[in-house]
Design a protein around this motif. Structure first.
Motif, PDB file in Angstrom:
ATOM      1  N   TRP A 156       0.817  -1.218   0.000  1.00  0.00           N
ATOM      2  CA  TRP A 156       0.000   0.000   0.000  1.00  0.00           C
ATOM      3  C   TRP A 156       0.846   1.262   0.000  1.00  0.00           C
ATOM      4  O   TRP A 156       0.319   2.360   0.183  1.00  0.00           O
ATOM      5  CB  TRP A 156      -0.926   0.014   1.217  1.00  0.00           C
ATOM      6  CG  TRP A 156      -1.847  -1.157   1.286  1.00  0.00           C
ATOM      7  CD1 TRP A 156      -2.441  -1.802   0.241  1.00  0.00           C
ATOM      8  CD2 TRP A 156      -2.270  -1.834   2.471  1.00  0.00           C
ATOM      9  NE1 TRP A 156      -3.211  -2.843   0.697  1.00  0.00           N
ATOM     10  CE2 TRP A 156      -3.135  -2.896   2.066  1.00  0.00           C
ATOM     11  CE3 TRP A 156      -2.034  -1.664   3.838  1.00  0.00           C
ATOM     12  CZ2 TRP A 156      -3.742  -3.765   2.968  1.00  0.00           C
ATOM     13  CZ3 TRP A 156      -2.633  -2.527   4.739  1.00  0.00           C
ATOM     14  CH2 TRP A 156      -3.480  -3.563   4.308  1.00  0.00           C
ATOM     15  N   HIS A 157       2.147   1.122  -0.190  1.00  0.00           N
ATOM     16  CA  HIS A 157       2.985   2.309  -0.192  1.00  0.00           C
ATOM     17  C   HIS A 157       4.107   2.150  -1.205  1.00  0.00           C
ATOM     18  O   HIS A 157       4.574   1.041  -1.494  1.00  0.00           O
ATOM     19  CB  HIS A 157       3.562   2.585   1.199  1.00  0.00           C
ATOM     20  CG  HIS A 157       4.398   1.467   1.755  1.00  0.00           C
ATOM     21  ND1 HIS A 157       5.762   1.408   1.590  1.00  0.00           N
ATOM     22  CD2 HIS A 157       4.066   0.357   2.463  1.00  0.00           C
ATOM     23  CE1 HIS A 157       6.231   0.324   2.184  1.00  0.00           C
ATOM     24  NE2 HIS A 157       5.227  -0.334   2.716  1.00  0.00           N
ATOM     25  N   ARG A 158       4.514   3.275  -1.746  1.00  0.00           N
ATOM     26  CA  ARG A 158       5.630   3.322  -2.685  1.00  0.00           C
ATOM     27  C   ARG A 158       6.272   4.692  -2.564  1.00  0.00           C
ATOM     28  O   ARG A 158       5.618   5.716  -2.795  1.00  0.00           O
ATOM     29  CB  ARG A 158       5.164   3.053  -4.112  1.00  0.00           C
ATOM     30  CG  ARG A 158       6.288   2.995  -5.145  1.00  0.00           C
ATOM     31  CD  ARG A 158       5.776   2.416  -6.443  1.00  0.00           C
ATOM     32  NE  ARG A 158       5.430   0.995  -6.300  1.00  0.00           N
ATOM     33  CZ  ARG A 158       4.776   0.291  -7.218  1.00  0.00           C
ATOM     34  NH1 ARG A 158       4.384   0.880  -8.348  1.00  0.00           N
ATOM     35  NH2 ARG A 158       4.509  -0.983  -7.014  1.00  0.00           N
ATOM     36  N   GLY A 159       7.531   4.718  -2.170  1.00  0.00           N
ATOM     37  CA  GLY A 159       8.205   5.995  -1.962  1.00  0.00           C
ATOM     38  C   GLY A 159       7.531   6.797  -0.873  1.00  0.00           C
ATOM     39  O   GLY A 159       7.331   6.323   0.248  1.00  0.00           O
TER      40      GLY A 159
ATOM     41  N   LEU B  85      -1.722   4.685  10.627  1.00  0.00           N
ATOM     42  CA  LEU B  85      -0.789   5.474   9.840  1.00  0.00           C
ATOM     43  C   LEU B  85      -0.310   6.695  10.627  1.00  0.00           C
ATOM     44  O   LEU B  85       0.896   6.985  10.682  1.00  0.00           O
ATOM     45  CB  LEU B  85      -1.437   5.909   8.530  1.00  0.00           C
ATOM     46  CG  LEU B  85      -0.584   6.814   7.634  1.00  0.00           C
ATOM     47  CD1 LEU B  85       0.701   6.117   7.218  1.00  0.00           C
ATOM     48  CD2 LEU B  85      -1.387   7.256   6.411  1.00  0.00           C
ATOM     49  N   ALA B  86      -1.235   7.419  11.240  1.00  0.00           N
ATOM     50  CA  ALA B  86      -0.862   8.611  12.004  1.00  0.00           C
ATOM     51  C   ALA B  86       0.026   8.251  13.188  1.00  0.00           C
ATOM     52  O   ALA B  86       1.015   8.942  13.479  1.00  0.00           O
ATOM     53  CB  ALA B  86      -2.116   9.342  12.472  1.00  0.00           C
ATOM     54  N   GLU B  87      -0.317   7.164  13.879  1.00  0.00           N
ATOM     55  CA  GLU B  87       0.498   6.732  15.018  1.00  0.00           C
ATOM     56  C   GLU B  87       1.918   6.372  14.584  1.00  0.00           C
ATOM     57  O   GLU B  87       2.902   6.757  15.225  1.00  0.00           O
ATOM     58  CB  GLU B  87      -0.139   5.515  15.687  1.00  0.00           C
ATOM     59  CG  GLU B  87      -1.203   5.831  16.702  1.00  0.00           C
ATOM     60  CD  GLU B  87      -1.575   4.628  17.542  1.00  0.00           C
ATOM     61  OE1 GLU B  87      -2.089   4.849  18.664  1.00  0.00           O
ATOM     62  OE2 GLU B  87      -1.367   3.472  17.088  1.00  0.00           O
ATOM     63  N   GLU B  88       2.027   5.613  13.512  1.00  0.00           N
ATOM     64  CA  GLU B  88       3.343   5.139  13.094  1.00  0.00           C
ATOM     65  C   GLU B  88       4.202   6.273  12.550  1.00  0.00           C
ATOM     66  O   GLU B  88       5.425   6.279  12.727  1.00  0.00           O
ATOM     67  CB  GLU B  88       3.209   4.014  12.069  1.00  0.00           C
ATOM     68  CG  GLU B  88       2.558   2.751  12.618  1.00  0.00           C
ATOM     69  CD  GLU B  88       3.290   2.178  13.819  1.00  0.00           C
ATOM     70  OE1 GLU B  88       4.494   2.478  14.002  1.00  0.00           O
ATOM     71  OE2 GLU B  88       2.673   1.423  14.590  1.00  0.00           O
ATOM     72  N   LEU B  89       3.604   7.255  11.907  1.00  0.00           N
ATOM     73  CA  LEU B  89       4.377   8.415  11.467  1.00  0.00           C
ATOM     74  C   LEU B  89       4.923   9.183  12.670  1.00  0.00           C
ATOM     75  O   LEU B  89       6.062   9.677  12.645  1.00  0.00           O
ATOM     76  CB  LEU B  89       3.519   9.330  10.597  1.00  0.00           C
ATOM     77  CG  LEU B  89       3.298   8.859   9.159  1.00  0.00           C
ATOM     78  CD1 LEU B  89       2.245   9.726   8.471  1.00  0.00           C
ATOM     79  CD2 LEU B  89       4.605   8.887   8.355  1.00  0.00           C
ATOM     80  N   GLU B  90       4.135   9.277  13.718  1.00  0.00           N
ATOM     81  CA  GLU B  90       4.591   9.955  14.921  1.00  0.00           C
ATOM     82  C   GLU B  90       5.731   9.177  15.584  1.00  0.00           C
ATOM     83  O   GLU B  90       6.747   9.751  15.991  1.00  0.00           O
ATOM     84  CB  GLU B  90       3.434  10.122  15.893  1.00  0.00           C
ATOM     85  CG  GLU B  90       3.774  10.928  17.133  1.00  0.00           C
ATOM     86  CD  GLU B  90       2.544  11.220  17.976  1.00  0.00           C
ATOM     87  OE1 GLU B  90       2.246  12.404  18.187  1.00  0.00           O
ATOM     88  OE2 GLU B  90       1.887  10.251  18.402  1.00  0.00           O
TER      89      GLU B  90
ATOM     90  N   PHE C 299       5.317   3.559   7.146  1.00  0.00           N
ATOM     91  CA  PHE C 299       4.408   2.924   6.192  1.00  0.00           C
ATOM     92  C   PHE C 299       4.405   1.405   6.359  1.00  0.00           C
ATOM     93  O   PHE C 299       3.351   0.756   6.298  1.00  0.00           O
ATOM     94  CB  PHE C 299       4.815   3.277   4.767  1.00  0.00           C
ATOM     95  CG  PHE C 299       4.576   4.722   4.382  1.00  0.00           C
ATOM     96  CD1 PHE C 299       3.892   5.588   5.214  1.00  0.00           C
ATOM     97  CD2 PHE C 299       5.068   5.216   3.173  1.00  0.00           C
ATOM     98  CE1 PHE C 299       3.674   6.915   4.862  1.00  0.00           C
ATOM     99  CE2 PHE C 299       4.847   6.533   2.807  1.00  0.00           C
ATOM    100  CZ  PHE C 299       4.159   7.389   3.651  1.00  0.00           C
ATOM    101  N   GLU C 300       5.584   0.830   6.576  1.00  0.00           N
ATOM    102  CA  GLU C 300       5.665  -0.625   6.722  1.00  0.00           C
ATOM    103  C   GLU C 300       4.955  -1.094   7.988  1.00  0.00           C
ATOM    104  O   GLU C 300       4.259  -2.117   7.982  1.00  0.00           O
ATOM    105  CB  GLU C 300       7.128  -1.057   6.720  1.00  0.00           C
ATOM    106  CG  GLU C 300       7.794  -0.902   5.352  1.00  0.00           C
ATOM    107  CD  GLU C 300       9.271  -1.213   5.371  1.00  0.00           C
ATOM    108  OE1 GLU C 300       9.827  -1.407   6.486  1.00  0.00           O
ATOM    109  OE2 GLU C 300       9.886  -1.265   4.283  1.00  0.00           O
ATOM    110  N   ARG C 301       5.121  -0.357   9.075  1.00  0.00           N
ATOM    111  CA  ARG C 301       4.469  -0.758  10.333  1.00  0.00           C
ATOM    112  C   ARG C 301       2.962  -0.545  10.245  1.00  0.00           C
ATOM    113  O   ARG C 301       2.181  -1.342  10.782  1.00  0.00           O
ATOM    114  CB  ARG C 301       5.078   0.001  11.508  1.00  0.00           C
ATOM    115  CG  ARG C 301       6.494  -0.466  11.838  1.00  0.00           C
ATOM    116  CD  ARG C 301       6.893  -0.057  13.247  1.00  0.00           C
ATOM    117  NE  ARG C 301       7.063   1.382  13.374  1.00  0.00           N
ATOM    118  CZ  ARG C 301       8.242   2.006  13.311  1.00  0.00           C
ATOM    119  NH1 ARG C 301       9.350   1.315  13.084  1.00  0.00           N
ATOM    120  NH2 ARG C 301       8.316   3.315  13.457  1.00  0.00           N
ATOM    121  N   TYR C 302       2.542   0.547   9.605  1.00  0.00           N
ATOM    122  CA  TYR C 302       1.099   0.750   9.365  1.00  0.00           C
ATOM    123  C   TYR C 302       0.511  -0.436   8.608  1.00  0.00           C
ATOM    124  O   TYR C 302      -0.525  -0.988   8.988  1.00  0.00           O
ATOM    125  CB  TYR C 302       0.888   2.053   8.589  1.00  0.00           C
ATOM    126  CG  TYR C 302      -0.217   2.013   7.559  1.00  0.00           C
ATOM    127  CD1 TYR C 302      -1.560   1.948   7.933  1.00  0.00           C
ATOM    128  CD2 TYR C 302       0.092   2.022   6.189  1.00  0.00           C
ATOM    129  CE1 TYR C 302      -2.562   1.894   6.972  1.00  0.00           C
ATOM    130  CE2 TYR C 302      -0.893   1.980   5.234  1.00  0.00           C
ATOM    131  CZ  TYR C 302      -2.230   1.908   5.631  1.00  0.00           C
ATOM    132  OH  TYR C 302      -3.231   1.858   4.676  1.00  0.00           O
TER     133      TYR C 302
END
Length: 369
Positions: free
Chosen positions: A275-278, A308-313, A323-326
């Motif tokens: 679900w993510h790229r770059g 997503l918000a938690e993992e970015l923080e 992104f990978e952990r999300y």
């Protein structure tokens, strides 16, 4: 970080609230001229309830609870009830919260911090990720640079197409089409909500609060059409139901012509290996549409946005790790929801008169008469 969110549906609004509340600069771009709130009531289930609580939204959501699904019944061509829809058939529990889509949208909009920027009547046209940021050109001709882009733009995601390729590579059609049509002449209330079947078709009325919606579903192989061409969608729908005159089918077909915001779409899932790229990441239906048959699309939007918000923080600027952990946290919820669809089409839209009769008999035998 400066983050662009494409799409102002449930996933887009939820992630905008959560990201902005953690100090990020958030811009939301939405193709429509306003927040799109049309649609039938939706459910918040399982861990998404705790997510809503952590976001400070659960009290407002529970205050607006409706009970449309539990009042649903199947009827025959004369409108006589033949079976109820038991909640266990669709996985409901006592903790689940059903809420009108417009009410949930309003809860989320009210929770948006004042510095969130909303760009209506616009959409992403192109993305260039150079590793240090993403240059975005909008359909309006404007350009801007963002640290990250979140694609929350639904089943037919533009961001997904630009970054991951055509929708046909990832869509799995489940053999159904669905439409929701506004019925201003009906009265919304706590009366039972009738659903009528004839082979390969469902026509129903869903009442809640002071509103009523017509529901039309039919079985079909994939149909080629422009999902932005409302007139083409209406023609497909009218043609699918035009020859049947029982119950209220003609009235619902007539209502199709008058609805300027008719919802029509295929019942299809989206399956992506990542679900993510770059610096671009997808959430909600853009990443993993499970269809309304799962009853968990909104719950997935909430958990995905929050994770997503938690993992970015937690990642302190390492978006790749975030992104990978999300994805690792969200993937089990998605797989459960997508796999839960099972025989949902056979329950809601049986393909023959014999299958309809067998469905009704089974539901009556379980005490759902």
């Amino acid at each position: 970080m400066n983050i662009l969110v494409s799409g102002a549906g449930m996933a887009g609004l939820a992630v905008a609230v959560d990201l902005a509340s953690r100090g990020h600069g958030v811009t939301v771009v939405e193709r429509a001229s306003h927040f799109r709130v049309n649609g039938s009531p939706i459910d918040i289930r399982g861990d998404a309830i705790q997510v809503a609580a952590e976001m400070g939204l659960l009290e407002g959501i529970r205050e607006r609870r409706v009970r449309m699904t539990e009042l649903t019944q199947f009827v025959d061509g004369d409108g006589t009830p033949v079976a109820r829809l038991p909640l266990r058939e669709i996985g409901d529990s006592d903790d689940d919260v059903e809420i009108a889509r417009e009410d949930l949208a309003n809860v989320l909009v009210d929770a948006l911090p004042p510095d969130v920027v909303i760009r209506f009547r616009d959409s992403v046209e192109s993305l260039v990720d150079d590793g240090a940021g993403v240059d975005v050109r909008f359909e309006s001709g404007d350009t801007a640079r963002f640290d990250l882009v979140v694609g929350a733009d639904g089943q037919h995601s533009t961001v997904r197409r630009l970054v991951f390729g055509p929708e046909s590579d990832y869509a799995r059609h489940l053999g159904l089409y669905i439409s929701l049509v506004d019925l201003p002449g009906e009265v919304g209330s706590d009366r039972l909500n009738p659903m009528y079947n004839y082979p390969g078709h469902l026509a129903g009325i869903a009442r809640y609060q002071d509103r009523a919606l017509g529901i039309l579903m039919f079985r079909s192989e994939p149909i080629a059409y422009d999902y932005r061409d409302l007139d083409a969608q209406k023609k497909i729908l009218v043609d699918a139901f035009a020859d049947h005159r029982a119950w209220k089918v003609p009235d619902l077909v007539d209502a199709v012509h008058d609805d300027p915001e008719l919802y029509f779409d295929s019942v299809s899932q989206i399956h992506l290996p990542t679900w993510h790229r770059g610096r671009v990441v997808l959430i909600g239906d853009a990443a993993h549409c499970a269809t309304g048959l799962s009853g968990r699309g909104t719950s997935l939007a909430f958990t995905g946005a929050h994770f997503l918000a938690e993992e970015l923080e937690r990642a302190a600027g390492d978006h790749t790790a975030a992104f990978e952990r999300y994805a690792a946290r969200q993937r089990p919820y998605v797989e459960f929801a997508q796999n839960s669809v099972g025989d949902g089409a056979d329950l809601v839209v049986p393909s023959t008169w014999e299958a309809i009769a067998a469905r009704d008999e089974r539901l009556r035998a379980t005490g759902a008469a």
